[in-house]
Each structure stands twice: as structure tokens, then as C-alpha cells.
Design an enzyme around this catalytic site. Structure first.
Site, short mmCIF file in Angstrom:
data_model
loop_
_atom_site.label_atom_id
_atom_site.label_comp_id
_atom_site.label_asym_id
_atom_site.label_seq_id
_atom_site.Cartn_x
_atom_site.Cartn_y
_atom_site.Cartn_z
N LYS A 213 0.85 -1.19 0.00
CA LYS A 213 0.00 0.00 0.00
C LYS A 213 0.89 1.24 0.00
O LYS A 213 1.77 1.39 0.86
CB LYS A 213 -0.92 0.00 1.23
CG LYS A 213 -2.02 -1.07 1.18
CD LYS A 213 -2.99 -0.84 0.03
CE LYS A 213 -4.17 -1.80 0.07
NZ LYS A 213 -5.01 -1.68 -1.14
N ASP A 289 -8.13 -0.91 -10.67
CA ASP A 289 -9.00 -1.50 -9.65
C ASP A 289 -10.25 -0.64 -9.51
O ASP A 289 -11.24 -0.83 -10.23
CB ASP A 289 -8.21 -1.62 -8.33
CG ASP A 289 -8.95 -2.37 -7.24
OD1 ASP A 289 -10.17 -2.54 -7.36
OD2 ASP A 289 -8.32 -2.77 -6.25
N LYS A 313 -13.54 -7.11 -8.33
CA LYS A 313 -14.11 -7.23 -6.98
C LYS A 313 -15.60 -7.52 -7.12
O LYS A 313 -16.36 -6.72 -7.70
CB LYS A 313 -13.84 -5.97 -6.17
CG LYS A 313 -12.36 -5.83 -5.76
CD LYS A 313 -12.16 -4.74 -4.75
CE LYS A 313 -10.79 -4.83 -4.08
NZ LYS A 313 -9.66 -4.58 -4.97
#
Ligand SMILES: [Mg+2]
Length: 415
Positions: A213, A289, A313
Site C-alpha cells: 500500500k 481496480d 471485486k
């Protein structure tokens, strides 16, 4: 726009089709299956949804690091899960889950998930849960947009279809590729030496793929990326995930500094257009994403050659039905995939695992399952995590059995 009969949430409201009331656990219905006759042929009567229950479960995280932190100081140390149980006149019930991961990660939030499910549920009473296309049309007609609110209901209907046919959901989604799902672990944004230490700890547990991250100060992020790659060693993959936290100039500064390293740059900037601008200036592998949230955006991104890989997702796309569509489009266009969800406990993890298992191995990157980081379980039969891999179930449906004592009392019921 005027709508038909609206569900009423008043406790003990008079019972009519498509209306809500508070649930009494002892009222579990015993409904037998039936047959209908067409001409001289006896056919199974069509299955109908008779009741939808909703649960809220707060699950603290445990594990190598104390909390899940991404750019912008966004942190999670527990999951606010919404779990649904879809019951039918056949006696089969299906389960699904949605966890938006707080309110600042995506245009989604836990109370929004519950509000959306309450809005949609009346439209599904009486519908056949095995007809997934019609179920999704009904959900879209009942609530425009808000795909994440439809995800748990869609998953539950796939669970029912699997139980009804005696097949695992992965078979219904295309069949099984391989016998295990390789997993990666996200490393929260922190000082470089802390991130390197967490990588070494997770390596000892069998993980070889890591998501670093980043998305903070560029100079610090360059050090974070290098520390994670050094600690990881050869053989795995690294995703430098800014979660949209960089400006275009900050992203360019970091990407230029790591352009000779072997890693994916993940969602560097918030908007699709800003990500595309950075992408066109460098040749590092790119993964998108958050900004790919529909088939329309995916089609545009394919045309723009905006990425080499994508994170699919399940809840962001509205459930397994839509995720399967985007999965197949990506596969046909040579786009590698990370199959995952915003967050999950055991129920959502099972859904993710079935979608990943039915995705060709050469098209899938390591996946993410958070169910091994939970302080307690919500179901038995969920994919086991060991040696950095998840081991999918071959039982019918999702292959899970919810632990009712872990779910608590339902917070709503629609019938
Ligand atoms: Mg990401």
C-alpha cells in the site's frame, strides 16, 4: 418516478407479499417442495423466493499487522458485514455477503448496502432464484445503479442454484481450473522497515505475492516499494497500490523511479483519465481496480489499452453474475485478473473462491481472501487458507454452512 407498493419497515406490520416485518427466529417455516403438471408430464414446480433475511455482523481483524491501512489514512480494523439468507418454497436457502470496507474506499458504505437490500428485497419475493438473469433484471428494475447492494442477493441465488442442481458454484461459472487459488497479502502503508518486516513474517507463512500500500509522499513511497521488493525476494509478484492517492505528477515521480523494477503499478490516481495519462507515459505493467466499475468502463479501458491487469471485486460489480461477464471479457482480451472482493468473511470468501476457481489459471493473478484474518468465523466449509493458497470446496452451491450463533439475530426480514 412513481413506484409500485413500497415495503414498510414498521415492526409487526400486517403480513402481505413483499412487506417487511421483524423476524422471530422460532417462526422458521417448513415448506415442502411440490410439482406441477404440464399435459401428462409432472415437472418440478418452479422455485420461488419466500423470504429474505438480513444480518449485520461486526468482525474484528487479527493477524500480522494491527489494521488495514491505505492511502489517505483510510484504515479498517474490523469488517461491517451484511449477510443475507434467501429462503425458497423448496426448502433450499442460499447465502450471500457484502462488505464495502468502510465508507471512504468506494462509492459504497455498509448502511447503504443494507438500505439497498431492503429496497430490492420486495421485488424478489415470488421470483425464481435459479433464473439468475431474470433476478438481476428484477434487481436493476427495483433499484437503479448501486451494484454493490445487489451483490449479496445475487450470490445467495447462485448458492441456491448450486444446491438445487447438486453442483458447486464454480462448475456453474465455467468449471474448475487447477485445484488451488494462489493468494497475496496486502501490506498496510507504514514506515518501510515495518512493511518489510510484515513481508518477511508472511513469507514464513507461505505467501510469495504482496500488495504494497502506497499513495502517500512519493519519496517515502519509492522507499516502501523497494523495501517490500527486497524483503520479498525472487519468485513472487508485487503490486504497488496507491488506491488513487497520487496526483498525476506524484505518480509519474514514483513510476519513473521504479520503472526498472518488476512490479505492477495499481490504481495510481483516482480517476480513470488520470490513470490513463500516467499509463501512457511509462511501460510498467498497470493494474486498474477502483476505476473499473462496469462493463462500459472495461470496454473503454480495453480500447484505450489502459491496463495489463484488473482487480475484479465481486461486490463492486454487483455480484457473481456481472463479475462472470467481466471475467470472460477480460479473458478474451488477454487481461490478467485478480479475483477478490472489497472484503469478506467466510461466506463472501467462498463466492470469491468459486469465481477464481472457474477462471483459467493462466489468466488469473494471485487472489485475496480475508477470511483467514478474522477473529471469528461466520461459516464452516469456507476455503481453507494454508501455504499461501486457498483450497476451494467441491460441495454443492457455495459449499458453506453459516454458523447461526455467529450471525446473531436477523436485523430484517422480507416476505
Ligand atoms: Mg487495489
Amino acid at each position: 418516478m412513481k413506484k409500485a407498493a413500497r415495503a414498510n419497515w414498521t415492526p409487526n406490520f400486517s403480513m402481505e407479499r413483499g412487506q417487511f416485518r421483524e423476524l422471530r427466529l422460532e417462526e422458521a417455516s417448513s415448506i415442502s417442495s411440490a410439482t406441477e403438471t404440464r399435459g401428462s408430464i409432472a415437472l418440478p414446480a418452479s422455485m420461488k423466493i419466500t423470504r429474505i433475511l438480513g444480518f449485520r455482523v461486526l468482525v474484528p481483524l487479527k493477524g500480522t499487522y494491527p489494521s488495514y491501512t491505505m492511502s489517505g489514512g483510510r484504515t479498517a480494523d474490523e469488517f461491517d458485514s451484511t449477510i443475507v439468507c434467501v429462503q425458497t418454497n423448496s426448502g433450499i436457502e442460499g447465502w450471500g455477503e457484502v462488505i464495502p470496507l468502510g465508507a471512504s474506499y468506494l462509492p459504497a458504505y455498509p448502511e447503504g448496502a443494507r438500505a439497498g437490500i431492503r429496497e430490492i428485497a420486495p421485488a424478489l419475493i415470488g421470483a425464481d432464484p435459479t433464473q439468475l438473469g431474470k433476478i438481476n433484471y428484477k434487481m436493476d428494475a427495483a433499484l437503479c445503479g448501486h451494484p454493490y447492494t445487489k451483490s449479496a442477493l445475487d450470490i445467495a441465488c447462485w448458492d441456491i442454484l448450486g444446491k438445487h442442481t447438486g453442483l458447486p458454484v464454480s462448475t456453474l461459472l465455467g468449471g474448475q481450473f487447477g485445484n488451488r487459488i494462489r493468494l497475496y497479502r496486502a501490506i498496510p502503508i507504514a514506515p518501510p522497515e515495518d512493511m518489510a518486516g510484515w513481508v518477511r513474517d508472511l513469507k514464513s507463512q507461505g505467501f510469495v505475492d504482496f500488495q504494497a500500500k502506497v499513495g502517500s509522499d512519493p519519496v517515502g513511497d519509492i522507499e516502501r516499494i523497494k523495501a517490500v521488493i527486497d524483503a520479498m525476494g525472487p519468485g513472487g509478484s508485487v503490486y504497488a497500490d496507491a488506491n488513487g492517492g497520487w496526483t498525476m505528477s506524484q505518480a509519474a515521480q514514483v513510476v519513473r523511479a521504479v520503472r526498472d523494477l518488476d512490479l505492477f503499478i495499481e490504481q495510481p490516481c483516482q480517476s480513470y483519465e488520470a490513470c490513463l495519462s500516467v499509463r501512457r507515459r511509462f511501460d510498467n505493467p498497470f493494474l486498474l481496480d477502483e476505476s473499473v466499475d462496469s462493463l462500459a468502463v472495461l470496454q473503454r479501458a480495453i480500447g484505450d489499452r489502459a491496463m495489463d491487469a484488473i482487480s475484479l471485486k465481486v461486490s463492486r460489480l454487483g455480484g457473481l453474475t456481472n463479475s462472470r461477464l467481466l471475467r470472460d471479457v477480460c479473458a478474451q482480451n488477454g487481461i490478467m485478473m485478480r479475483i477478490e472482493d472489497t472484503a469478506c468473511t467466510d461466506i463472501g470468501a467462498a463466492a470469491v473462491c468459486h469465481l477464481a476457481h472457474s477462471t483459467p489459471e493462466h489468466m488469473r493473478l494471485a487472489a485475496s481472501l480475508a477470511n483467514s484474518r478474522l477473529s471469528f468465523h461466520t461459516a464452516t466449509g469456507a476455503p481453507e487458507v494454508s501455504d499461501g493458497c486457498a483450497w476451494p470446496s467441491d460441495k454443492p452451491g457455495l459449499g458453506i454452512e453459516p454458523i447461526r450463533s455467529a450471525l446473531g439475530e436477523p436485523i430484517f426480514s422480507c416476505e
